[in-house]
Design a protein around this motif. Structure first.
Motif, PDB file in Angstrom:
ATOM      1  N   TYR A 342     -76.981 -11.035  20.778  1.00 13.89           N
ATOM      2  CA  TYR A 342     -77.324 -12.418  20.441  1.00 13.89           C
ATOM      3  C   TYR A 342     -76.066 -13.280  20.427  1.00 13.89           C
ATOM      4  CZ  TYR A 342     -79.487 -16.196  17.620  1.00 13.89           C
ATOM      5  OH  TYR A 342     -79.956 -17.397  17.143  1.00 13.89           O
ATOM      6  N   ALA A 343     -74.990 -12.743  19.855  1.00  9.32           N
ATOM      7  CA  ALA A 343     -73.721 -13.475  19.812  1.00  9.32           C
ATOM      8  C   ALA A 343     -73.207 -13.747  21.218  1.00  9.32           C
ATOM      9  CB  ALA A 343     -72.680 -12.684  19.020  1.00  9.32           C
ATOM     10  N   LEU A 344     -73.342 -12.779  22.094  1.00 10.17           N
ATOM     11  CA  LEU A 344     -72.892 -12.972  23.469  1.00 10.17           C
ATOM     12  C   LEU A 344     -73.690 -14.081  24.157  1.00 10.17           C
ATOM     13  CD1 LEU A 344     -70.663 -11.616  25.099  1.00 10.17           C
ATOM     14  CD2 LEU A 344     -72.378 -10.108  26.101  1.00 10.17           C
ATOM     15  N   GLY A 345     -74.980 -14.167  23.822  1.00  9.38           N
ATOM     16  CA  GLY A 345     -75.780 -15.256  24.358  1.00  9.38           C
ATOM     17  C   GLY A 345     -75.337 -16.605  23.835  1.00  9.38           C
ATOM     18  N   LEU A 346     -74.988 -16.676  22.545  1.00  8.42           N
ATOM     19  CA  LEU A 346     -74.503 -17.932  21.965  1.00  8.42           C
ATOM     20  C   LEU A 346     -73.164 -18.337  22.582  1.00  8.42           C
ATOM     21  CD1 LEU A 346     -75.394 -17.253  18.219  1.00  8.42           C
ATOM     22  CD2 LEU A 346     -76.384 -19.041  19.649  1.00  8.42           C
ATOM     23  N   ILE A 347     -72.290 -17.366  22.836  1.00  8.29           N
ATOM     24  CA  ILE A 347     -71.001 -17.665  23.451  1.00  8.29           C
ATOM     25  C   ILE A 347     -71.196 -18.290  24.823  1.00  8.29           C
ATOM     26  CG2 ILE A 347     -68.935 -16.603  24.457  1.00  8.29           C
ATOM     27  CD1 ILE A 347     -68.988 -14.601  22.144  1.00  8.29           C
ATOM     28  N   HIS A 348     -72.150 -17.767  25.590  1.00  9.86           N
ATOM     29  CA  HIS A 348     -72.372 -18.209  26.964  1.00  9.86           C
ATOM     30  C   HIS A 348     -73.559 -19.163  27.090  1.00  9.86           C
ATOM     31  CE1 HIS A 348     -69.530 -15.434  29.017  1.00  9.86           C
ATOM     32  NE2 HIS A 348     -69.757 -14.663  27.964  1.00  9.86           N
ATOM     33  N   SER A 349     -74.030 -19.736  26.014  1.00 10.64           N
ATOM     34  CA  SER A 349     -75.209 -20.593  26.082  1.00 10.64           C
ATOM     35  C   SER A 349     -74.999 -21.728  27.067  1.00 10.64           C
ATOM     36  CB  SER A 349     -75.534 -21.154  24.691  1.00 10.64           C
ATOM     37  OG  SER A 349     -74.445 -21.855  24.164  1.00 10.64           O
ATOM     38  N   ASN A 350     -75.930 -21.837  28.012  1.00 13.23           N
ATOM     39  CA  ASN A 350     -75.919 -22.851  29.071  1.00 13.23           C
ATOM     40  C   ASN A 350     -74.750 -22.676  30.040  1.00 13.23           C
ATOM     41  OD1 ASN A 350     -77.264 -25.041  30.290  1.00 13.23           O
ATOM     42  ND2 ASN A 350     -75.788 -26.477  29.457  1.00 13.23           N
ATOM     43  N   HIS A 351     -74.001 -21.581  29.929  1.00 13.08           N
ATOM     44  CA  HIS A 351     -72.913 -21.287  30.858  1.00 13.08           C
ATOM     45  C   HIS A 351     -72.898 -19.780  31.133  1.00 13.08           C
ATOM     46  CE1 HIS A 351     -71.598 -25.151  29.139  1.00 13.08           C
ATOM     47  NE2 HIS A 351     -71.075 -25.347  30.328  1.00 13.08           N
ATOM     48  N   GLY A 352     -74.036 -19.254  31.535  1.00 13.89           N
ATOM     49  CA  GLY A 352     -74.172 -17.808  31.653  1.00 13.89           C
ATOM     50  C   GLY A 352     -74.060 -17.263  33.051  1.00 13.89           C
ATOM     51  N   GLU A 353     -73.519 -18.054  33.988  1.00 13.06           N
ATOM     52  CA  GLU A 353     -73.440 -17.589  35.371  1.00 13.06           C
ATOM     53  C   GLU A 353     -72.630 -16.306  35.496  1.00 13.06           C
ATOM     54  OE1 GLU A 353     -73.957 -17.917  39.648  1.00 13.06           O
ATOM     55  OE2 GLU A 353     -75.021 -18.619  37.859  1.00 13.06           O
ATOM     56  N   GLY A 354     -71.538 -16.212  34.769  1.00  9.96           N
ATOM     57  CA  GLY A 354     -70.674 -15.050  34.904  1.00  9.96           C
ATOM     58  C   GLY A 354     -71.114 -13.835  34.122  1.00  9.96           C
ATOM     59  N   ILE A 355     -72.122 -13.967  33.259  1.00  9.72           N
ATOM     60  CA  ILE A 355     -72.529 -12.863  32.393  1.00  9.72           C
ATOM     61  C   ILE A 355     -73.957 -12.400  32.673  1.00  9.72           C
ATOM     62  CG2 ILE A 355     -73.517 -14.227  30.507  1.00  9.72           C
ATOM     63  CD1 ILE A 355     -71.144 -11.257  30.049  1.00  9.72           C
ATOM     64  N   LYS A 356     -74.666 -13.105  33.572  1.00 12.12           N
ATOM     65  CA  LYS A 356     -76.099 -12.841  33.700  1.00 12.12           C
ATOM     66  C   LYS A 356     -76.411 -11.459  34.265  1.00 12.12           C
ATOM     67  CE  LYS A 356     -76.832 -14.933  38.267  1.00 12.12           C
ATOM     68  NZ  LYS A 356     -77.584 -15.986  38.999  1.00 12.12           N
TER      69      LYS A 356
END
Length: 855
Positions: A342-356
């Motif tokens: 969940y924290a990783l999602g918050l870190i990359h919220s709306n900028h998840g291209e590199g983590i998807k």
């Protein structure tokens, strides 16, 4: 068209006559014409059945306005009557085309109710802009963003689409497109073709050295392309904002310490609330995670996502100790592992291209409508697990936000099939998110949900209505008036809803009417109503101080009283703790903003508050409020997107917009004395002693009075002038120093904290080296260097290492911590947890005093 000499009465009607009769007829004619045109559009008719005589009158009125130079009036009538041809004529014939276009954009957003027609107006404006000798590309981009047409920022899918259309120079070979060292998993561009230009992909950059060997112009192009890609991906703005928040942290650690000391560990609700406040306020202690259990441990780990939001390159390494690793997570607990994801999602919220590819989460892939991610989330939904299913429903909505996808029907069908209330609730909200901003396109789905037999789906129908027709900022002041009667309802749930409505709609405004409505609700007889009112009040008052409104100080003291009161109920105390976190969010350097300065919705912020409002059903959803935070900063950038050091003026008293004064530790403490038993014999002895003491004192007073009168008789009128009474002696002593008047302005240094209410007072100095390319009172301001040959002094460095201590905290946070420790002699925080030391992350711990970064 019939010529004017034809004997018809309509041509004898003089539209230029100034009389009530003519004005009334014209108003009626225009209303009737606009109504007929609107009905034709709604019924999908090709042509409106309009009397030619009526149309002739409207056209004559439009021509008269244009001929008389009343262009704004002509544009208003043309937009209302759906005459885009006359709208274009009024714009192109105006004296100030750029100003007229800006006015037209504002009118289209404020008064054009139907989405499709508004899009037609904006397309026309884009065409007019592009025909100008010197187009305003910023306004063109804003219109294209409203239209969601990247071929023509905040929305991730739109920005990525624009980025993918940017190309490497023709002579640049694909071999010179190298992945960044910081990107572990470069992704391939799915839209790449065999054309002469090679599209740029995420995680790739242009090899400048290779380009320079071919053409210097291409090297310049490549450099600029890299900068544009950094802006579109969000990395540039994120990095600059993080640097600002690190260097301007003004968190009051004593507030968090007071909360921690007043909360009993066995009270899980208040303990969890303190964890959320810790994340929102950014500061914490290293032993909280070790004490937390189960869902509290989930929340504590997830809070790191709020603290580290925006660390796109380092996010995964920061959370690695807690992420699942080969079947056993670093934290040794499924709750900690789940919180880490969940924290990783918050870190990359709306900028998840590199983590998807690693994180299949709707929060990181917000609005991208990625089919593969949707299928993965749907698989989790179909397991029919209550907890996972609820999260999957919300995640589907986040993934498909604003797409009006047909997937909503599939989600609604499953909501009718499942027996789990949690899953139905998650899907109800997820479906509402899919129709975000779609207005009339969502009417069918809204009608279906609001008439459903399931009350939870009807509840979701209300959210669908709100998100589809999200209001513009100009309507915010009307919310307190609309819900004023509801705030006095006998139903506590209605009062709670009224409080939260005011808090969301008036967040960050400091609106006096909103504060007046919420004040009585903070003392409501029902505990959860008080909780909602306290949270809402904090949302309204964020970034305000006592100088701007005395009620801010009163509210802060009320929060402290509720938190310290051991007899206060849990719900109210939870609300007070969360309110304290919101008031001081982001090191006191962020506010809640739902619209950008260009009046387009901040999708992430609106969605964040919509999901945050569901925290009643699952407390970790509180973290979604961080998505609505925007930094209150003026950050001037030079041509190289660096932050030069220069001064500008705030033409207002400094006290109006300064940081709230820090709390202090009381210098003296008074112990509470307990009543003691008194014997009757002791009471009699004390009474006799008291009487004797009084008699002795009276005798001494009489003797002193006699001696004084004798001395006065001997001196008489010969008393010297320097022998004055005590009051006169005090007057002759050192006079009190008068307070100097407060200056009416303040000199600020770039970058600086500039709160919304302060923006109208910001001015550049006349002799300033820098001037704004486009005037803006806050946010990122691109500067023109008027002395380009002179050396520049930069305010912020490129690397965060200069502002982050080796232990991970900010310099300002460390100073605040040191001062706090010096007051109460509390020892320094312990070393990082053993689990972090064992995993090689000695520089990372729960208690990092880092600021919240938000869009």
């Amino acid at each position: 068209m019939i010529p004017y000499h034809t004997p018809r009465a309509d041509y004898l009607f003089d539209v230029s006559e100034y009389s009530d009769y003519v004005h009334s007829l014209l108003a009626k004619a225009i209303d009737e014409y606009a109504s007929l045109k609107s009905k034709a559009i709604e019924s999908n008719a090709e042509e409106a059945n309009v009397d030619p005589r009526l149309e002739a009158i409207v056209e004559r009125m439009l021509d008269k306005c244009i001929m008389d130079g009343k262009y704004q009036q002509a544009m208003g009538i043309a937009i209302e009557c759906r005459r885009l041809d006359k709208l274009e004529e009024a714009i192109t014939r105006s004296d100030n085309i750029h100003g007229t276009l800006s006015y037209c954009i504002n009118v289209s957003h404020a008064f054009v109710n139907r989405r499709e027609y508004r899009r037609e107006v904006l397309r026309l404006l884009v065409n007019v802009y592009q025909k100008l000798p010197s187009p305003d590309y910023l306004s063109i981009c804003q219109c294209l963003m409203f239209l969601d047409e990247p071929e023509g920022n905040e929305h991730q899918a739109f920005l990525l689409n624009v980025r993918d259309r940017l190309s490497v120079p023709k002579s640049q070979s694909s071999e010179s497109v190298q992945p960044k060292p910081s990107d572990p998993e470069p992704t391939q561009n799915e839209n790449s073709t065999a054309s002469e230009d090679v599209p740029m992909t995420e995680g790739s950059s242009v090899s400048t050295a290779t380009v320079q060997e071919t053409d210097p112009n291409e090297a310049i192009y490549a450099e600029r392309l890299t900068k544009i890609r950094g802006i579109l991906s969000g990395e540039t703005s994120i990095q600059l904002t993080l640097q600002f928040l690190y260097s301007h942290n003004k968190s009051d650690l004593l507030i968090l310490k007071t909360i921690k000391q007043s909360v009993e560990m066995r009270n899980s609700v208040c303990h969890s609330a303190t964890i959320y406040a810790n994340a929102i306020m950014h500061a914490g202690t290293t032993d909280w995670l070790s004490r937390a259990t189960n869902w509290a441990k989930f929340s504590a780990t997830a809070g790191l996502g709020v603290i580290h939001r925006g660390h796109l390159q380092q996010g995964r390494s920061l959370m690695r100790p807690y992420l699942p690793q080969g079947g056993s997570g670093g934290g040794g607990s499924p709750y900690s592992e789940g919180g880490a994801l969940y924290a990783l999602g918050l870190i990359h919220s709306n900028h998840g291209e590199g983590i998807k590819q690693f994180l299949r989460l709707g929060l990181a892939a917000l609005g991208t409508a990625d089919e593969d991610i949707y299928d993965d989330i749907k698989s989790a939904l179909y397991t029919d697990s209550a907890v996972a299913g609820e999260a999957a429903g919300i995640s589907m909505g986040l993934l498909m936000v604003g797409t009006a996808s047909e997937k909503a029907s599939e989600m609604l069908t499953y909501a009718h099939e499942t027996q789990h209330e949690k899953i139905i609730r998650g899907l109800a909200l997820g479906i509402a998110l899919t129709v975000y901003g779609r207005e009339e396109e969502a009417d069918t789905l809204i009608e279906q949900k609001t008439r459903d037999q399931d009350p939870i789906l009807r509840y979701g129908g209300m959210y669908a209505l709100a998100l589809a027709y999200r209001e513009q900022q100009t309507t915010r002041p009307s919310t307190p008036r609309i819900v004023s009667l509801l705030s006095e309802s006998y139903n506590p749930h209605v009062r709670y809803g009224a409080a939260l409505a005011v808090g969301i709609s008036c967040a960050g405004t400091g609106l006096s009417e909103a504060i007046s409505l919420l004040e009585p609700l903070t003392s409501d007889v029902v505990d959860f109503v008080r909780q909602g009112a306290l949270i809402a009040m904090a949302m309204v008052m964020v970034q305000m101080n006592e100088a701007s409104d005395s009620r801010v100080g009163t509210f802060r003291r009320q929060l402290e009283k509720i938190i310290l009161d051991k007899h206060e109920d849990t719900m109210s105390k939870m609300g007070a703790i969360l309110a304290s976190g919101i008031l001081d969010a982001g090191g006191r350097n962020v506010t809640i903003r739902l619209l950008s300065k260009t009046k387009h919705d901040k999708v992430t912020a609106v969605v964040g508050l919509a999901v945050f409002s569901q925290f009643w059903y699952w407390y970790p959803l509180i973290y979604f409020i961080s998505l609505s935070f925007s930094p209150t900063a003026f950050i001037g950038l030079n041509y190289d997107l660096k932050v030069p050091k220069f001064e500008f003026i705030s033409n207002a008293k400094p006290s109006l917009f300064e940081y709230p004064k820090p709390t202090t530790v009381p210098t003296t403490t008074s112990a509470v004395k307990l009543p003691t038993a008194v014997l009757s014999t002791s009471a009699k002895a004390k009474a006799r002693a008291k009487k004797e003491a009084e008699q002795k004192a009276n005798a001494e007073k009489a003797a002193a009075a006699a001696e004084s009168s004798s001395a006065a008789a001997n001196t008489g009128k010969d008393k010297s002038s320097n022998e004055k009474d005590g009051d006169s002696m005090q007057v002759d002593s050192q006079p009190e120093k008068k307070a100097e008047p407060e200056p009416s302005f303040e000199i600020l240094t770039n970058p600086a904290r500039v709160v919304p209410a302060q923006e109208k007072f910001i001015k550049f100095m006349e002799d300033s080296r820098y001037a704004p390319v486009k005037l803006a009172p806050s946010g990122f301001v691109l500067l023109r260097d008027l002395q380009p040959t002179e050396p520049e002094v930069l305010s912020l460095t490129d690397a965060l290492s200069s502002t982050v201590s080796p232990a991970g905290g900010s310099a300002a946070g460390q100073q605040g911590s040191a001062s706090a420790m010096a007051v109460d002699e509390e020892p320094q925080p312990p070393q990082p947890l053993s689990i972090l030391r064992d995993s090689g992350h000695k520089d990372f711990c729960i208690g990092l005093r880092l600021e919240i970064w938000c869009l």
